[in-house]
Scaffold this motif. Structure first.
Motif, short mmCIF file in Angstrom:
data_model
loop_
_atom_site.label_atom_id
_atom_site.label_comp_id
_atom_site.label_asym_id
_atom_site.label_seq_id
_atom_site.Cartn_x
_atom_site.Cartn_y
_atom_site.Cartn_z
N LYS A 13 6.08 6.55 -4.92
CA LYS A 13 4.96 7.08 -6.10
C LYS A 13 4.71 5.75 -6.84
O LYS A 13 5.33 5.48 -7.73
CB LYS A 13 6.00 8.85 -7.11
N THR B 134 1.01 -0.97 0.08
CA THR B 134 -0.09 -0.43 0.38
C THR B 134 0.79 0.97 -0.24
O THR B 134 2.24 1.09 0.72
CB THR B 134 -0.79 -0.34 1.33
N SER C 215 10.28 8.05 -0.24
CA SER C 215 9.93 8.52 -0.94
C SER C 215 8.62 7.71 -1.95
O SER C 215 10.00 7.36 -2.49
CB SER C 215 9.19 10.07 -1.41
N GLU D 211 0.71 5.22 0.94
CA GLU D 211 0.08 6.51 1.88
C GLU D 211 1.08 7.01 2.05
O GLU D 211 1.81 7.12 2.26
CB GLU D 211 -0.33 5.98 3.08
N LYS D 212 0.27 8.47 1.12
CA LYS D 212 0.93 9.57 2.04
C LYS D 212 2.64 9.59 1.60
O LYS D 212 3.57 9.92 2.86
CB LYS D 212 0.99 10.38 2.98
N GLY D 213 2.68 8.82 0.48
CA GLY D 213 4.42 9.21 -0.61
C GLY D 213 5.06 7.69 0.72
O GLY D 213 6.18 7.67 0.40
N GLN D 214 4.46 7.46 1.36
CA GLN D 214 4.89 5.88 1.94
C GLN D 214 4.51 4.97 1.80
O GLN D 214 3.99 4.38 1.58
CB GLN D 214 5.04 6.10 3.97
#
Length: 617
Positions: free
Chosen positions: A214, A166, A212, A168-171
């Motif tokens: 993407k 997953t 990070s 989420e927020k770049g993580q």
């Protein structure tokens, strides 16, 4: 015809028929244990109903059996070299006598943090004819497919069926049964060799630095991260696994306080820890045990294939295959524990030294122990244990039957002299794993013959330390003969087929005696890109004879270290070795504190000149 004593005949016949009647074969399908259903609860209940009944065989009709943690037996377990916790257990083989698990060539598939097999207080356990795997393995594997133009990011491809994730927020978080792991500890593997990448440390991804992720098309993800020296090559695979204290919670097989164990034709494809961890066990035989990865994965177990701590009797491995682990093939050792304080009245307050040994049964009444000088790792006096009183997982009290009139001063520790096994290894293959092929520190007789070793670090490490891992066992009788070593040390450092030396820290020193004794390294075939054979430090009685070392072109050639490197050793023979194909002779370095060295009849292997500078490390 001679007369028959009818009474004795009837009695003997009754005993035989009773024994046969008492031996039971149980088809697990009769108890609702069938493919396609969660087998944990009915299996737990079946094993509980058998209790301590001797001579029972549980037979699994061939199939794929699933085991979930939700309804499995739960017990708090202290597991050496793992992380202690409440464990869910599929096969709780506790206090069993002569029980056999015959899998009928079935696949046992586990889900989440569950320990497949626990053997505790049992004797005569046989595990045979099955494989152990997890639906979702504990590691995640990311194939590098592209570098960014600015050299600060990579694009990876992730099989979301094998390694769901997953973002989420770049993580990026990797989804497991009921938890998620970030990118944490990691290593780079080469899918062409199914081994760690050559000089893999140059490519480590630093999870402590900002990172990070993407999402791109398909299963592609762009990662911006910090690498140790270089971006990982396109085509290589980043292997990442959880961080302490959650990365070693589920070994495949945990055996403790048990004896006469046989593991026959068992394959381990995955584990959240070691394939087999055995502690305080007596007599174990592994025959055709396999630790390997599946076709869709590069990695098998999170840690060692096999590990034995504080055992005795004989450990025997024959025709086993261990590959693709994230740690060693086999490790055999005892444990040093720290003496915190002598309390008088023959009482010693002790501490279990390493956090992944907390809860270890160090000794029991009647065991012989040695009190050691921690500053030199050499023995001071021997005693017999009168009693042991645990205080908590970390601390315990030892009472000895007799102690010297004056207890030596300075930093002290204890080792258990009773619980050291003999080791026999023959016709095994250990290869394509991170770390070493074999670690051997036991005072028992060791015979390692006709094996194949090819690992990232040392081939056979004979160590012992009283400051990091606290793994004890200065060797006394080791024969390593007629084995094949291939490309040992492709990590890219001074990694030897044989490396024998205690591990000392800056506050420790060598004492008057040598630590290890009587190591024979003979008749081995070494295929090497770096020309290394053996390293010794604090060894008395070392024989390096009749080995053949040939150049391998599988990795870039490197001649940065002496072929044989001797330090603080005594009674060394280097004879009849052949050094072939390197274009120049191999070198033997002998330090000034090494004594009684015989060098003769070697081919292209010679001692360094006295004024030749030592290569820097």
């Amino acid at each position: 015809m001679s007369k028959i004593n009818l009474k004795n005949f009837l009695i003997s016949g009754f005993c035989l028929s009773t024994a046969l009647a008492n031996a039971r074969d149980i088809n697990v399908a009769d108890f609702g244990i069938i493919p396609g259903k969660d087998a944990s609860l009915p299996l737990n209940e079946l094993i509980l109903s058998v209790g301590d009944e001797p001579d029972v065989t549980l037979i699994f009709p061939k199939g794929d059996y699933d085991f979930y943690p939700d309804r499995a037996l739960e017990k708090y377990r202290a597991v050496a070299n793992h992380d202690n916790s409440l464990k869910r257990i599929a096969f709780p083989l506790m206090d069993c006598k002569n029980i056999t698990i015959n899998g009928g060539d079935s696949r046992f598939i586990f889900h989440g943090r569950i320990v497949p097999f626990v053997l505790d207080g049992s004797s005569g356990v046989t595990l045979k004819n099955f494989s152990i795997d997890w639906k979702r393995p504990f590691q995640s594997e990311l194939k590098v497919v592209e570098h960014s133009a600015n050299g600060k990011a990579i694009t990876v491809e992730i099989d979301s069926d094998e390694f769901p994730y997953t973002i989420e927020k770049g993580q990026i978080l990797f989804d497991h049964y009921d938890w998620q792991d970030p990118i944490a500890t990691n290593i780079l593997f080469d899918p062409k060799t199914r081994s760690p990448m050559h000089e893999t440390r140059d490519y480590s991804l630093n999870p402590r630095h900002p990172m990070s992720a993407k999402k791109l098309d398909g299963n592609r993800v762009e990662l911006t991260a910090s690498f140790s020296k270089k971006l990982p090559p396109v085509g290589s695979v980043i292997v990442t696994y959880g961080s302490h204290p959650t990365s070693r919670l589920a070994p495949a097989i945990h055996a403790s306080d048990s004896k006469d164990i046989i593991i026959d034709n068992v394959t381990v494809y995955a584990a959240g820890g070691m394939g087999l961890i055995a502690e305080r066990c007596e007599n174990l035989k592994l025959d055709h045990m396999v630790v390997t990865s599946t076709d869709k994965r590069l990695i098998s177990t999170r840690a060692d294939a096999t590990h034995f701590i504080g055992c005795k009797g004989t450990i025997e491995l024959e025709h086993c295959l261990f590959e693709h682990m994230l740690d060693d093939g086999i490790n055999v050792h005892g444990a040093y524990v720290i003496i915190d304080e002598y309390l008088g009245q023959k009482n010693f307050l002790c501490t279990i030294s390493h956090f992944q040994q907390w809860g270890l049964t160090f000794a029991e009444a009647g065991d012989k122990i040695m009190v050691m000088d921690r500053s030199t790792v050499l023995p001071l006096f021997e005693g017999t244990v009168e009693s042991v009183r645990p205080i908590n997982e970390k601390h315990f009290m030892v009472t000895l039957e007799n102690v010297p009139a004056e207890i030596p001063q300075g930093p002290l520790s204890m080792e258990n002299m009773t619980w050291y096994p003999d080791l026999v290894m023959t016709h095994n293959v250990i290869r394509e794993n991170r770390a070493r092929s074999a670690l051997i520190t036991t005072k028992g007789k060791v015979t390692v013959t006709e094996n194949y070793f090819s690992s990232q670090m040392h081939g056979i490490l004979i160590e012992g330390d009283n400051n990091v891992w606290y793994e004890s066992g200065a060797v006394e009788d080791v024969t390593i003969a007629n084995n094949t070593f291939v490309n040992i040390g492709y990590e890219g450092a001074d990694r030897y087929p044989l490396y024998a030396s205690p591990l000392l820290n800056d506050e420790q020193r060598f004492g008057d005696g040598r630590y290890h004794r009587n190591i024979n390294f003979t008749g081995n075939s070494i295929k090497s890109f770096n020309g290394l054979i053996a390293y010794s430090n604090s060894v008395e009685g070392l024989n390096i004879s009749d080995n053949t070392i040939e150049l391998s072109s599988d990795y870039p050639a490197a001649r940065d270290f002496p072929s044989i490197d001797l330090h603080y050793s005594d009674k060394v023979t280097i004879k009849g070795n052949k050094f072939i194909g390197f274009g120049e002779s191999g070198t033997i370095r002998i330090s000034g504190d090494t004594e009684n060295v015989t060098i003769e009849q070697n081919e292209n292997l010679q001692q360094e000149k006295a004024n030749q500078p030592a290569p820097s490390k």
